[in-house]
Design an enzyme around this catalytic site. Structure first.
Site, short mmCIF file in Angstrom:
data_model
loop_
_atom_site.label_atom_id
_atom_site.label_comp_id
_atom_site.label_asym_id
_atom_site.label_seq_id
_atom_site.Cartn_x
_atom_site.Cartn_y
_atom_site.Cartn_z
N ALA A 5 43.33 37.00 41.04
CA ALA A 5 42.34 36.92 42.71
C ALA A 5 42.04 35.62 42.26
O ALA A 5 40.96 35.26 43.19
CB ALA A 5 42.23 37.96 43.16
N PHE A 6 40.99 36.15 41.53
CA PHE A 6 39.92 34.83 40.74
C PHE A 6 40.70 33.39 40.79
O PHE A 6 39.45 32.54 40.95
CB PHE A 6 39.37 35.04 39.20
CG PHE A 6 38.56 34.67 39.01
CD1 PHE A 6 37.12 34.90 39.11
CD2 PHE A 6 38.13 33.60 37.82
CE1 PHE A 6 35.32 34.88 38.66
CE2 PHE A 6 36.21 33.06 37.55
CZ PHE A 6 35.96 33.90 37.89
N VAL B 115 42.93 43.37 43.63
CA VAL B 115 42.30 43.76 43.32
C VAL B 115 42.01 45.15 42.91
O VAL B 115 41.64 46.25 43.28
CB VAL B 115 40.76 43.38 43.32
CG1 VAL B 115 40.32 43.19 41.83
CG2 VAL B 115 40.89 41.54 42.99
N THR C 152 36.84 49.31 34.38
CA THR C 152 35.70 48.36 33.49
C THR C 152 34.78 47.27 34.43
O THR C 152 35.58 47.16 36.08
CB THR C 152 36.55 47.38 32.52
OG1 THR C 152 37.33 46.23 33.55
CG2 THR C 152 37.34 47.99 31.99
N HIS D 21 35.40 44.23 35.32
CA HIS D 21 35.85 43.18 35.24
C HIS D 21 35.68 43.47 36.16
O HIS D 21 36.29 42.02 37.92
CB HIS D 21 37.15 43.07 34.44
CG HIS D 21 37.89 42.06 34.26
ND1 HIS D 21 37.40 41.27 34.40
CD2 HIS D 21 39.44 41.83 34.57
CE1 HIS D 21 38.76 39.60 34.14
NE2 HIS D 21 39.58 40.06 34.64
N PHE E 129 40.06 36.17 54.76
CA PHE E 129 40.13 37.20 53.87
C PHE E 129 41.53 38.10 53.86
O PHE E 129 41.34 39.54 53.72
CB PHE E 129 39.14 37.69 53.59
CG PHE E 129 38.27 38.04 51.77
CD1 PHE E 129 38.39 37.35 51.04
CD2 PHE E 129 38.59 39.24 52.44
CE1 PHE E 129 38.29 37.69 49.33
CE2 PHE E 129 38.08 40.11 50.67
CZ PHE E 129 37.63 38.53 49.43
N1 INI Z 1 43.75 39.62 39.02
C1 INI Z 1 43.99 40.32 40.55
O1 INI Z 1 44.33 39.86 41.71
N2 INI Z 1 43.98 41.29 41.17
C2 INI Z 1 43.26 42.30 39.09
O2 INI Z 1 43.08 44.06 39.42
C3 INI Z 1 42.68 41.85 38.40
N3 INI Z 1 42.66 42.98 37.28
O3 INI Z 1 42.90 44.10 37.65
O4 INI Z 1 41.90 42.33 35.95
C4 INI Z 1 42.84 40.22 37.88
N4 INI Z 1 42.32 39.81 36.67
C5 INI Z 1 42.89 39.17 36.32
C6 INI Z 1 41.83 37.18 37.15
O5 INI Z 1 41.61 36.93 38.65
C7 INI Z 1 42.13 36.05 36.51
O6 INI Z 1 43.65 35.63 36.76
C8 INI Z 1 41.90 36.04 35.00
O7 INI Z 1 40.46 36.48 34.50
C9 INI Z 1 42.08 34.66 34.58
O8 INI Z 1 41.26 33.86 34.92
#
Ligand code: INI
Length: 174
Positions: free
Chosen positions: A72-73, A97, A102, A104, A129
């Site tokens: 998602a990031f 997500v 954590t 994160h 969204f």
């Molecule tokens: N990305 C998601 O789309 N969903 C999640 O639940 C998730 N968790 O739990 O960590 C997640 N992490 C990865 C993030 O989006 C990035 O791809 C990663 O940090 C690399 O930039």
């Protein structure tokens, strides 16, 4: 396609007020979907729902373009490139997500939410969204065809409605 479920003119207290017409007709629209690969089962369900809704509303399959990203990031970057290309009437963002205990989770949620909002604000291309933020996988299943509807379908519908509204907003309503 049928009109939106808005109050009928006759039922309104000020019937002479002019209203921009709402439409959920996707005929002729070109749309992009950005979908996160993380939690792939949920992503697949979200994408199926969005595609189904676009097709049901008259969009041609070849006018639906899908971009997969790792998580998602990464969604905002892909959405911004697609919006900047000026090829699309609207963009849908999809992913999930899931809280893992954590910090994160909070950072990813904040990054994707603010990033997607910035793309829409900066480019003025409608960006729906459809990124779910959840405690567990059951909540995700409930929202992708389970007890709480389908967020992929809803996001596609929002994208269609905003694309059509945006066409209208540059001119006064009739
Ligand atoms: N990305 C998601 O789309 N969903 C999640 O639940 C998730 N968790 O739990 O960590 C997640 N992490 C990865 C993030 O989006 C990035 O791809 C990663 O940090 C690399 O930039």
């Amino acid at each position: 396609m049928g009109p939106c479920p808005c109050p009928a003119e006759a039922d309104r207290e000020a019937p002479n007020v002019k209203t921009y017409p709402a439409s959920r007709d996707a005929t002729g629209l070109r749309v992009a979907v950005v979908v996160s690969r993380f939690n792939p089962l949920i992503s697949a369900r979200l994408l199926e729902g969005s595609e189904r809704e676009f097709l049901r509303r008259g969009c041609r399959a070849e006018d639906i373009h899908v971009a997969w990203v790792p998580g998602a990031f990464e969604i905002p970057l892909a959405a911004r490139e697609l919006a900047d290309s000026e090829r699309y009437d609207a963009i849908v963002t999809l992913g999930s997500v899931i809280r893992g205990g954590t910090p994160h989770f909070e950072y990813v949620c904040q990054g994707v939410t603010e990033g997607v909002a910035a793309v829409m604000r900066d480019t003025r291309v409608p960006v729906a969204f459809g990124v779910l933020t959840l405690d567990d996988i059951d909540q995700a299943l409930d929202r992708t065809g389970g007890a709480h509807g389908h967020k992929g379908e809803e996001a596609a519908l929002a994208a269609i409605e905003m694309a059509r509204l945006r066409e209208q907003l540059g001119k006064a309503p009739e």
